[in-house]
Write an enzyme that holds these catalytic residues in place. Structure first.
Site, PDB file in Angstrom:
ATOM      1  N   GLU A  92     -12.674   4.787   5.729  1.00  0.00           N
ATOM      2  CA  GLU A  92     -12.714   4.040   6.979  1.00  0.00           C
ATOM      3  C   GLU A  92     -13.819   4.437   7.935  1.00  0.00           C
ATOM      4  O   GLU A  92     -14.026   3.772   8.943  1.00  0.00           O
ATOM      5  CB  GLU A  92     -11.362   4.204   7.683  1.00  0.00           C
ATOM      6  CG  GLU A  92     -10.278   3.509   6.917  1.00  0.00           C
ATOM      7  CD  GLU A  92      -8.978   4.269   6.892  1.00  0.00           C
ATOM      8  OE1 GLU A  92      -8.943   5.403   7.390  1.00  0.00           O
ATOM      9  OE2 GLU A  92      -8.006   3.729   6.371  1.00  0.00           O
ATOM     10  N   ARG A 147      -8.599  -0.841   8.229  1.00  0.00           N
ATOM     11  CA  ARG A 147      -9.592   0.118   7.741  1.00  0.00           C
ATOM     12  C   ARG A 147      -9.853   1.166   8.813  1.00  0.00           C
ATOM     13  O   ARG A 147     -10.979   1.346   9.268  1.00  0.00           O
ATOM     14  CB  ARG A 147     -10.871  -0.602   7.363  1.00  0.00           C
ATOM     15  CG  ARG A 147     -11.619   0.165   6.285  1.00  0.00           C
ATOM     16  CD  ARG A 147     -12.682  -0.646   5.653  1.00  0.00           C
ATOM     17  NE  ARG A 147     -13.202   0.093   4.519  1.00  0.00           N
ATOM     18  CZ  ARG A 147     -13.718  -0.486   3.450  1.00  0.00           C
ATOM     19  NH1 ARG A 147     -13.768  -1.788   3.361  1.00  0.00           N
ATOM     20  NH2 ARG A 147     -14.185   0.228   2.466  1.00  0.00           N
ATOM     21  N   CYS A 148      -8.782   1.829   9.198  1.00  0.00           N
ATOM     22  CA  CYS A 148      -8.849   2.677  10.384  1.00  0.00           C
ATOM     23  C   CYS A 148      -7.715   3.662  10.301  1.00  0.00           C
ATOM     24  O   CYS A 148      -6.714   3.425   9.652  1.00  0.00           O
ATOM     25  CB  CYS A 148      -8.671   1.774  11.605  1.00  0.00           C
ATOM     26  SG  CYS A 148      -7.909   2.515  13.043  1.00  0.00           S
ATOM     27  N   GLN A 150       0.822  -1.201   0.000  1.00  0.00           N
ATOM     28  CA  GLN A 150       0.000   0.000   0.000  1.00  0.00           C
ATOM     29  C   GLN A 150       0.863   1.261   0.000  1.00  0.00           C
ATOM     30  O   GLN A 150       0.339   2.352  -0.114  1.00  0.00           O
ATOM     31  CB  GLN A 150      -0.909   0.025   1.237  1.00  0.00           C
ATOM     32  CG  GLN A 150      -1.896  -1.126   1.297  1.00  0.00           C
ATOM     33  CD  GLN A 150      -2.769  -1.147   2.536  1.00  0.00           C
ATOM     34  OE1 GLN A 150      -3.011  -2.213   3.080  1.00  0.00           O
ATOM     35  NE2 GLN A 150      -3.249  -0.003   2.992  1.00  0.00           N
TER      36      GLN A 150
END
Ligand code: FAD
Ligand code: FES
Ligand code: FES
Lengths: 169, 291, 784
Positions: free
Chosen positions: C738, C368-369, C221
């Protein structure tokens, strides 16, 4: 061991150890990498292919086990540049994000509509319940399959309209 | 994750398969749908010298009725039972149980025979054949024998079958009396094995229960036949008190273990709840059953 | 005429995704799809034990098996000074174990062979002799007297404590608690979970033996950051390293860190001189790569007699696993956890945190934060609902009463965060309206009278995304800017390259739309490229919802730079003064005579063919954007559940999600992001769990045990939105990837707690499985 099968309509064969999984045969021997691997426990459906028209997990089949049978993978869905109604539905309804589950989802959707051209939302959700998607939350996958069902019904009523998504590879 | 190497045969007939097994002894492993065996091979928990694939031979599929028996071929896939819309009321439990097995893709490939022979105490068909009081027909090169479902499951993943035997069919004596069944399963998600599941079968004779079968899933070393609970129902008019008593006895017959799916007490209580619910459904189905 | 003709793909338009074309045909290029000539395969042997001393490793049998090229152990890595590597939190992590294994699944050796079947066969033949040691599996265990010392190799490390960290003001908080009418306490555990993207992690390392150039294809990523880290770890010159991040099958934070497999594959390729591929299987992914959460939290909320929140006090124990490898770029040990005052105007707060080593996998990635904001949001939203129940107040009203008011923005929180913009009451009202809240409350009453167990849960979260301004955020000193490079070709088509990396978020579409908006080139004419460090401008990558806030801003800024140049060229072409030119999407025209105009395509052509005297040719530029602040998306989620008393099963009957992420560039993509987040939030609330037995064996190590929701369980979402632009983002956008995972777990659990509140039940830890609900009900004598 010799094995031959129809893959997306074409006769394909190879020489593999009996232990070679169908998914590896497709990906490695036939270089058809649209079929993915997402788990080791037959749990995710990323490897879904159609075996004589029915969705199964190609990570839980031996290549030799499907000798003489007919396999459809994601590569076999489109007709040249023309997307199948399911593919078009996924595009129109944003039924994919990372795309990793998408081949499996589309194949399951294809088989479902073959058997049940007007599925309810519950029937769609049940049919795709062997396939995990981590990105979409399934809402738009359901819509994509509904979209395809409608398109197919409309196509039955009149001459089909080609849907092309530009680009390709 | 890949299997260790093995030899592979796909016999064209049952006799050829039985011949191979007779030759190979313990070294060979039968494969039907492969939906339990291939995961085990991949984990290398199973490393047979040879896989004998019976999934590609003809026959041994479908449900048929003759000579007072209803017979289910061992190679009948879960999906075919799930979509059997025309079964006699006596087998009303089959599509319901099939529906909750694994997920749609596994059901397209896995077989009832494979599931029974795999003898996973969390498998669903084991409880169904126990509740139905089914007979399991086994063949070897030496001939055929019939094993009562109640004698078949000997321990986790262990059955009465010899290494040279193949399960060919599951059969149930057809009954002319109204009968019905129900399968209740608690699973954490689609594709999960049962936390607890209960198969219930009843047959009625003039308002009284003439036969009862109760099979329990995931609450012991094998699928469990709740014999005391079954007995408590027979000859009785199934009112709420009778049902509650049967449910209590079935819960007592369970031998659950505490694990990530929940405590033993929890599972035992769900058995009670499911026997109660299952009996109510099965009785209702029996009353309106096709015979 | 100056009315703009319709331009396809501007901001706010839900155009279909450009990237779909390849994915729909099975022609995506995921890592495992690449085959390089002469490529080898690698398999990693992992520890079966959570804590054990390695007495010996015998690789002789494995080394002589068919197809095997090499067996790599920690000893060999140590010879190249690569047995250990730095983590993103200033600790070290073993690449291949040399002394001890410290978690089940830790990398012990690697086999490199011609095929993956051969690599796995040989892996099984490696013999390791272990002396098993007692394992530590929780912070409490780590603290206890006589606990085994996990990091005995670390100089000065006497126990299993990693850090103590505080935020806020202890004195004022204590004083406020002293005057409180009521203190509501919640002790809750946010369990360990895993991002589990459908594609696992992997790499292909290809070190060219002639040039020494290392080309590494990697599921990353953050390819640029990885390149720099690799240069620092291996000592290879940075221009000799090229990271290529191909199509990624989901990331969710899992693909931010550097994993030992990458380092070993690269070393192996360097030593062997052939490309080496390593793709982990699912089991490896779940047991060894970046987990998330694992926070044990206690929150106290002080309230006055009118229901006004006075102060918040929080302590957390963090379970960090065997190496402190939280993937987060802030100075703060617990990431952004101190945003824990959430959407509420709480005058004072004090947060303390302690981190501990345990014999569990390292990680601490932001699933996802945005770096631990999820745990914070969960705690405050649970605490607020519990407080409302305890005070006998309506949970929506209680929230509204204490919300930061729209006129208070920019708002400085008690722990020092400056919230950019918000209108919390509005989002709440939209959610309640959709829900039919008043009617629903009556319905709940009615059902409860009939013996049903049902409830409503609300969560009004505030997110903090877009890391971040360089002053507070960096990775190994690299400031958290991001970049965009835009080239407009002579024919008016464009190539946009970014420092971010999409994993399904649709960057190829969204970022093209920003250029369309700013420069008037149709989205279809813009190619967006990311992920190749040899071609893309330097960026910090995609995670923590930072792409739109940071790289999106960079894209807008670079487009504006090009527009400025385009104006000069237009002025030359139209022979009019720059000030006399008016811009409308796609063209400049002369004020007062709209027919005298030049389109951006004409201008682009002129940039290469007909330039004003002295002007540099071309129409291209690059912009590095260091945001002045974070952005603060928010929203209200509301959930209705029904509970089966007999089995404890929870059924989500409704889920209403109202999000405010500022300006939505492609609303279709935004909604898709929210759907995904709500589903992952649902999974976390009800089924996703990585846990350990007392020996440190990982439970949740495959998809039979680590449960992901299918379409069957997943609720159907009812979506709503409000739009409060970010005042400091050039487009007013805030980032959305998120919000739904941050906000939704508390909403789901609050609904369960509300349903159980008539029985006096105040907490069930996630995942809320039927067994826990049954046990809670049973403890109060409720049964079927
Ligand atoms: C993800 C997943 C989820 C699942 N969930 C469930 C579930 O919820 N409930 C459930 O009941 N099952 C579940 N299963 C198991 C599934 O039902 C299998 O299909 C079934 O257990 C085995 O059937 P099979 O035909 O595939 O047998 P195989 O895998 O081919 O064989 C299984 C075993 O039986 C033996 N065998 C097979 N057929 C015969 C025969 N005719 N005679 C003698 N021996 C034989 C084999 O040697 C092997 O030991 C699940 C499987 C998967 C992969
Ligand atoms: S790869 Fe997951 S089911 Fe086949
Ligand atoms: S689109 Fe990413 S897993 Fe489904």
């Amino acid at each position: 061991m010799k094995v031959s099968m129809k893959v997306n309509g074409a006769e394909r064969s190879g020489d593999v150890e009996p232990r070679v999984l169908l998914v590896d045969f497709l990906r490695t021997n036939l270089a058809q990498t649209g079929t993915h691997i997402g788990c080791d426990t037959s749990s995710c459906g990323a490897c879904t292919v159609l075996l004589d028209g029915e969705p199964v997990k190609s990570c839980t089949l031996l290549a030799v086990q499907v000798d003489g049978r007919s396999i459809t993978t994601v590569e076999g869905l489109a007709n040249g540049a023309t997307l199948s109604p399911i593919q078009a539905g996924f595009h129109e309804e944003h039924g994919l994000q990372c795309g990793f589950c998408t081949p499996g989802m589309m194949l399951v959707g294809t088989a479902l509509l073959e058997r049940n051209p007007e599925p309810t939302e519950d029937e769609i959700r049940w049919a795709i319940s062997g396939n995990i998607c981590r990105c979409t939350g399934y809402m738009n996958i359901v819509k994509a399959i509904q979209h395809a069902a409608k398109a197919q019904a409309a196509a039955q009523a009149k001459v089909p309209e080609a849907v092309v998504v530009a680009g390709g590879e | 994750m890949f299997p260790a190497a093995f030899d592979y045969r796909a016999p064209a007939s049952l006799d050829e398969a039985l011949g191979l097994l007779a030759q190979q002894g313990d070294a060979a492993k039968v494969m039907a749908g492969g939906q339990s065996l291939i995961p085990l091979l991949k984990l290398r928990f199973a490393q047979p010298g040879m896989v004998v694939d019976i999934g590609r031979m003809r026959g041994l599929t479908g449900v048929s009725r003759n000579d007072g028996w209803i017979t289910i071929g061992a190679l009948t896939r879960h999906v075919d039972l799930e979509r059997s819309y025309d079964l006699p009321g006596q087998l009303s439990m089959l599509p319901e149980a099939a529906h909750w097995i694994a997920d749609p893709l596994v059901r397209n490939q896995g077989t009832i025979g494979g599931s029974i022979c795999h003898a996973d105490p969390s498998g669903d068909w084991g409880s169904v054949v126990l509740a139905l009081g089914a007979d399991l027909v086994a063949r070897s090169a030496n001939g055929e024998r019939v094993i009562h479902a109640a004698d078949f499951f000997q321990g986790p993943f262990t059955t009465a079958l010899g290494p040279d035997e193949i399960l060919t069919e599951i059969r149930v004596a057809s009954s002319s009396k109204p009968a019905g069944g129900a399968y209740n399963k608690l699973e954490r998600k689609v594709g999960d094995f049962a936390t607890v599941a209960v198969a219930v079968q009843v047959e009625l004779d003039g308002g009284k229960v003439s036969r009862a079968g109760i099979g329990l899933t995931s609450v012991g070393a094998t699928n469990i036949k709740a014999t005391e609970a079954e007995k408590s129902l027979v000859g009785r008019e199934p009112n709420d008190a009778v049902i509650a008593e049967a449910a209590r006895l079935a819960a007592a017959a369970a031998e659950p273990k505490t694990d990530v799916r929940g405590s033993a007490e929890f599972k035992r209580d769900v058995v009670r709840v499911f026997v109660q619910r299952g009996l109510k459904t099965a009785l209702a189905r029996a009353k309106e059953a096709r015979v | 005429m100056s009315t703009a003709t319709h331009m396809h793909g501007r901001i706010g338009e839900s155009i279909k995704r450009k990237e779909d074309a390849r994915f729909l045909r099975g022609k995506g290029n995921y890592l495992d799809d690449f085959v390089l000539s002469n490529m080898l395969q690698m398999a990693i042997l992992r520890s079966p034990h959570a804590h054990a001393r390695i007495k010996s490793i015998d690789t002789s049998a494995a080394g002589s098996m068919p197809g095997v090229i090499a067996v790599v152990t920690g000893e060999l890595m140590a010879q190249h000074k690569l047995a250990w590597m730095p983590t993103l939190s200033g600790d070290t992590q073993a690449v291949l174990a040399t002394d001890k294994v410290r978690f089940q699944g830790q990398e012990v050796a690697a086999v490199i062979a011609e095929t993956k079947y051969q690599a796995e066969d040989a892996r099984d033949a490696i013999i390791v002799d272990y002396e098993v040691l007692p394992a530590v599996t929780s912070p409490d265990g780590a603290k206890s007297a006589g606990a085994p010392l996990i990091r005995d190799e670390k100089e000065g490390q006497k126990d299993n404590h990693i850090y103590h960290w505080e935020s806020g003001n202890q004195a004022t908080t204590q004083a406020a608690f002293a005057t409180a009418h009521k203190v509501v306490r919640l002790h809750t555990f946010y369990p360990r979970c895993h991002p589990a993207p459908l594609e696992t992690c992997g790499c292909i390392a290809d070190v060219n033996s002639a040039t020494g150039k290392a080309t590494i294809y990697m599921t990353s990523q953050a390819p640029h950051a990885i390149r720099t880290v690799f240069a620092l770890v291996t000592g290879l010159p940075e221009q000799q390293i090229r990271i290529i991040s191909p199509d990624i099958g989901g990331g969710f934070g899992n693909k931010v860190p550097v994993y030992p497999g990458y380092v070993v594959a690269t070393a192996a390729s360097l030593l062997i001189g052939r490309p080496v591929k390593w793709v982990e299987d699912r089991n490896e992914n779940l047991i060894s790569t970046g987990f998330a959460r694992d926070y044990h939290m206690t929150g106290d909320l002080a309230v006055d007699e009118k229901g006004k929140m006075l102060a918040l006090r929080v302590h957390l124990d963090s379970d960090n696993g065997a190496f402190f490898a939280d993937a987060q770029p802030s100075k703060f040990k617990a990431g952004l956890f101190h945003i824990v005052t959430g959407s509420y105007d709480i005058p004072t707060a004090h947060v303390t945190a302690d981190g501990y080593y345990t014999n569990k996998a390292p990680g601490g990635v932001a699933y996802r934060c945005s770096f631990r904001v999820t745990e914070a949001s969960y705690l405050i939203e649970r605490l607020v609902t519990n407080a409302a129940i305890e005070l006998g107040l309506d949970q929506a009203e209680f929230r509204k009463q204490n919300f930061i008011k729209p006129e208070q923005f920019p708002y400085t929180s008690a722990t020092g965060w400056v919230y950019d913009s918000g209108d919390y009451p509005k989002a709440m009202d939209v959610a309640l309206e959709k829900l039919g809240y008043a009617e629903l409350l009556n319905d709940v009453e009615r059902r409860r009278k009939q013996g049903e167990v049902t409830g409503i849960g609300i969560a009004s979260f505030t997110e903090v995304v877009g890391a971040g301004h360089g002053a507070d955020f960096d990775i190994l000193g690299l400031r958290m800017f991001d970049s965009a490079e835009l080239r407009v070709h002579p024919t008016g088509k464009a190539l946009l390259r970014m420092g971010t990396k999409s994993q399904g978020q649709g960057h190829e579409t969204t970022f093209a739309q920003i250029v369309t908006e700013e420069l008037g080139i149709p989205a279809a004419d813009i190619a967006v490229e990311e992920g190749d460090t040899d071609t893309a401008p330097y960026g910090l990558g995609t995670y923590a919802s930072r792409s739109t806030p940071v790289a999106g801003a960079a894209t807008a800024m670079v487009s504006r730079k090009l527009r400025d140049k385009a104006r000069k060229i237009a002025s030359h072409l139209l022979e009019a003064a720059e000030e006399d030119l008016e811009w409308e999407v796609g063209r400049f025209y002369v004020k007062g005579s709209p027919d005298r105009s030049k389109t951006i395509q004409e201008i682009a052509f002129a940039a290469y063919t007909n330039l004003p005297e002295g002007m540099e040719a071309g129409l291209e530029g690059v912009h590095y954007y260091d945001p002045p602040n974070m952005t603060y998306p928010f929203g209200t989620y509301a959930v209705v559940v029904d509970i089966d008393k007999g089995t404890g099963q929870v059924k989500v009957r409704r889920m209403v999600a109202v999000d405010d992420c500022g300006v939505r560039i492609n609303p279709m993509i935004v909604e898709g992001q929210i759907h995904g987040g709500l589903t992952e939030g649902f999974g976390i609330a009800f089924m996703e769990l990585i846990t350990f037995d007392s020996d440190g064996n990982c439970i949740g190590s495959n998809f039979m045990d680590y449960l992901l929701p299918t379409a069957w369980e997943t609720p159907r979402f009812e979506m709503g939105e409000t739009v409060t632009p970010s005042p400091h983002h050039p487009l007013g956008a805030k980032g959305v990837g998120e919000s739904a995972t941050v906000g939704s777990p508390a909403a789901y659990v609050n609904a369960v707690i509300d349903a159980l509140s008539p029985y006096g039940i105040t907490n069930i830890d996630m995942p809320v499985g039927p067994d826990k609900v049954w046990a809670a009900l049973r403890s109060k004598g409720v049964t079927e």
